[in-house]
Design an enzyme around this catalytic site. Structure first.
Site, PDB file in Angstrom:
ATOM      1  N   LYS A   1       0.959  -1.307   0.540  1.00 28.86           N
ATOM      2  CA  LYS A   1      -0.154   0.113   0.402  1.00 28.86           C
ATOM      3  C   LYS A   1       0.542   1.563   0.071  1.00 28.86           C
ATOM      4  CE  LYS A   1      -4.088  -2.382   1.371  1.00 28.86           C
ATOM      5  NZ  LYS A   1      -5.317  -1.610   2.610  1.00 28.86           N
TER       6      LYS A   1
ATOM      7  N   LYS B   1      -6.646 -10.731  -6.146  1.00 32.44           N
ATOM      8  CA  LYS B   1      -6.800 -10.528  -4.334  1.00 32.44           C
ATOM      9  C   LYS B   1      -8.025  -9.872  -5.466  1.00 32.44           C
ATOM     10  CE  LYS B   1      -6.849  -8.343  -0.299  1.00 32.44           C
ATOM     11  NZ  LYS B   1      -7.565  -7.726   0.319  1.00 32.44           N
TER      12      LYS B   1
ATOM     13  N   LYS C   1     -10.998  -3.044  -2.763  1.00 29.93           N
ATOM     14  CA  LYS C   1     -11.874  -2.553  -3.141  1.00 29.93           C
ATOM     15  C   LYS C   1     -10.187  -1.371  -3.085  1.00 29.93           C
ATOM     16  CE  LYS C   1     -11.525  -1.889   1.480  1.00 29.93           C
ATOM     17  NZ  LYS C   1     -11.869  -2.659   1.929  1.00 29.93           N
TER      18      LYS C   1
END
Ligand code: AQP
Length: 332
Positions: A112, A195, A198
């Site tokens: 991230k 995966k 969102k």
């Protein structure tokens, strides 16, 4: 009864099928066998930037969906993380026994922060797994139902529990992951090796529980499938078809073997058409129940306040003994 704890972030307008099948579905099942604590983790939701009004709205939508999929406030405790201040209070102490290098090895942070750019990634994003450890340890949870992607964070929670116990005396239960193999990872419809997520999937790769089923059907029709024509389950060589079979099986309750037999000699188009119907039948009643909860926000907030009160009774006792062992002054 054994204790279970899990949390979910209110960072989208809807849960997606990965969240539901990888985690939330098991929350519902576990409330029959466990003393269950479930949390909408709004403190975690501000680690990557947010809009205040939207956060509050999404927190309600998350809670409404959880009740709508079958969490029963009589049998389990559902609450909003920021209403239980013991979470950040314990997180501080755990942060002080977490190594900088240890936290730096968390792959979710690496992924991230790389995406956001290292200068923009917050310290909150870095300490996210420490707060997650506090969430779990406050409730002395034995089991934590999460998807495969959370395994490393759970490992850290275990290490921190053991470390605290050996430094200051037995205080925390060491939690174990509760990862149900079959649906541990739901993949992106457009990139079935990644995966369903969102933050990194394109909208076409995600099926949201609250989206119009016609939209989901369209996404399923254009899902990336694999070379060959046969419908068989093999996550390595046929990740696309296998993902569709996994979702079908989990929602319809039919085994993968049964589905493979039923689709023998038929094409990918047939599987997609039937899966779209299965998804539609599954989400319709959930959407209706979610709307009912959201139509009465005062009542929803009341249910959550009652949950927070139950949660605090447990969390404050754990925090008190942890603070005492660390050497802090007694509470005034
Ligand atoms: N694709 C998935 N398959 C199985 N389980 C999944 N989970 C998430 N994606 C999948 C599980 O959902 C629970 C909720 O986790 P969260 O609130 O941390 O949501 P998330 O992980 O932030 O969801 P995303 O979509 O994966 O968001 P980003 O992209 O921000 O990381 C967890 O138990 C998780 O394992």
């Amino acid at each position: 009864r054994p204790r279970v704890f899990s949390g979910i972030q209110p960072t989208a307008d809807s849960f997606h099928l990965g969240n539901y099948l990888g985690a939330v579905r098991h929350w519902v099942a576990l409330q029959d066998t466990h003393d269950a604590f479930y949390c909408v983790v709004d403190l975690h939701a501000i680690t990557a930037g947010h809009d205040p009004a939207l956060l509050r709205q999404r927190t309600r939508v998350a809670a409404a969906q959880l009740f709508a999929v079958g969490l029963d406030p009589e049998r389990s405790t559902l609450f909003v993380q920021s209403q239980v201040p013991e979470h950040p209070q314990l997180a501080w102490v755990l942060g002080c026994i977490t190594g900088f290098g240890e936290a730096s090895r968390m792959t979710q942070f690496k992924d991230k922060s790389q995406k956001q750019g290292n200068e923009r990634a917050s310290v909150g994003l870095f300490t996210y797994p420490v707060l997650q450890a506090a969430d779990i340890l406050l409730y002395q949870a034995n089991a934590v139902p999460v998807g495969e992607d959370q395994r490393q964070h759970l490992e850290l929670s275990r290490d921190l529990a053991q470390r605290f116990n050996s430094l200051f005396g037995a205080t925390f239960t060491v939690p174990a992951p509760h990862i149900v193999k079959d649906t541990a990872k739901i993949t992106d419809l457009q990139d079935p090796t990644a995966k369903m997520s969102k933050s990194s999937s394109s909208p076409a790769g995600i099926i949201d529980l609250l989206e119009d089923p016609a939209r989901s059907a369209k996404k399923i029709r254009s899902a990336v499938t694999d070379t060959g024509r046969e419908i068989v389950f093999d996550a390595e060589t046929k990740p696309g078809v296998s993902n569709l079979l996994t979702i079908h099986s989990a929602l319809s309750g039919r085994s993968i073997d049964e589905l493979v037999a039923a689709f023998a000699g038929r094409g990918y188009g047939d599987l997609k058409k039937e899966l779209a119907e299965v998804v539609t039948d599954f989400v319709r009643p959930i959407q209706e129940r979610t709307r009912t909860y959201l139509d009465d926000p005062a009542q929803l907030d009341k249910l959550l306040a009652a949950g927070a009160e139950k949660a605090r009774a447990v969390a404050s006792a754990t925090l008190r003994s942890a603070y005492e062992r660390v050497g802090f002054f007694p509470p005034v």
